[in-house]
Enzyme design. Sequence first.
Site, short mmCIF file in Angstrom:
data_model
loop_
_atom_site.label_atom_id
_atom_site.label_comp_id
_atom_site.label_asym_id
_atom_site.label_seq_id
_atom_site.Cartn_x
_atom_site.Cartn_y
_atom_site.Cartn_z
CG ASP A 164 6.26 4.85 -3.84
OD1 ASP A 164 6.68 3.78 -4.34
OD2 ASP A 164 5.25 5.44 -4.24
CG HIS A 198 3.60 2.70 -6.52
ND1 HIS A 198 3.79 3.97 -6.01
CD2 HIS A 198 2.71 2.84 -7.53
CE1 HIS A 198 3.05 4.83 -6.69
NE2 HIS A 198 2.38 4.16 -7.61
CB SER A 242 2.36 6.48 -9.88
OG SER A 242 1.17 6.43 -9.15
#
Length: 468
Positions: free
Chosen positions: A143, A113, A216
């Site tokens: 992911d 992402h 992230s």
Amino acid sequence: MNRLLKHLSMVVISTFMMVSMLSHAASLPDFTELVDEASPAVVNISTEQTITTKTANQNGQQFGPNSEELNEFFKHFFGQQPFGQQAPQQGQRSSLGSGFIISHDGYVLTNNHVIDGADVIHVRLSDRREYLAELVGTDPRTDLALLKIDAEDLPIVKMGDSDKLKPGQWVLAIGSPFGFDYTVTAGIVSATGRNLPSDSYVPFIQTDVAINPGNSGGPLFNLDGEVIGINSQIYTRSGGFMGVSFAIPSKVAMSVADQLKNEGKVSRAWLGVLIQDVSNDLAESFGLDRSNGALISRVLPDSPAEKAGLKPGDIIMMFNGENIEHSGELPYVVGQLKAGDKVDAKVYRDGKEQTINVSLDERPSDPKVLAQSQQDQNRLGMIVGEVPADMAKEFDIEGGVVIEQIIGGTAARNGLQQGDVITMLNGKRVEGVSDFTATAKDIPNGRSVPMRVIRQGYPMFIPFKIIE
């Protein structure tokens, strides 16, 4: 004398408190050496994406793809856009995240992402060197994304064994929350093997490490300086950190990275069942001593499970030698295998355990879509399955199908609900999914037909009409 005793008491208490504080401080880990050694292999990732925005006329009406003919008319005859409309505007959208180097020749691991939809990906090292990155491959299901930069002799992280991680252990994250490069946060492992609704193939590591937007894709270290997770998600009601963070285990991440590097994609095995947890009440109804395993609520047509003879009502207790305590563990176990693998499934059926050999297939692009398309052909706007044994016993139901999901307006318009059991359709008794599908094909459009439904044990007939 009393004053002397009081003074000595105060000295003793102060000494005790100082020793206690020093002892407590000595028990806390010092991360400075770990950070010095690991930081050079952590990178900052930024992306650029060109977006086209729709514009509006003076009345606020949107002009997008649906007004293409009108646009062409104005441009052909007048050489301009329609009155009050400007040409679509292009702009740049950027995102920010973290990552880490896993090979000396420039392979970088991050979250999918972070780079999803990017036109350009920049990777910046701790010494401020910056590179344009090539996207090697992505795996949206976990992911994860693998990047490659053109560089040599780069510092790399040490990879650890996430299977050895236990709740209560100290962990540390390095990343770029809100753009603040190389921010260090620490905490403990709160739990392992967490299953989130959106990620059935990842047994997440839950921590209380402060993770925010920009973290992230960054690494999660143990005290030995080894990466045991990739920070991926947070639970939040405010958009910021609320004490609950989730990381992808390093074992999962490296398996995905190896496949992306060698094959450019990730292949997974497929069993082809819909499953649910075994509650205490269900365990009692099936005759189990305790609630464990994955209860099969539906076997998908032409799937490895159907070919192997698995049935709705079977409870998978062990798969390929791995105990299945909760239903969420099964997808991960299956996903680690490959198409063509032959494995044993220990199932609980009719009050006793038996072993069934299963030959796994390649996972379709989206089994849920396949299941939906097979059922959606009946135009009823629902996914149905066989009636679970406990439901049939509780409500004294013979045959029928249970509505597992409402997927279209037709079923909703006719007042159907998830959990309803359909036992008769258009005057014909429904014995199972195949009967239901065959009968549904003959229902005419625009005319009501009778449907018998059992809702929470109460039978009733409803007029059912398909309007297309």
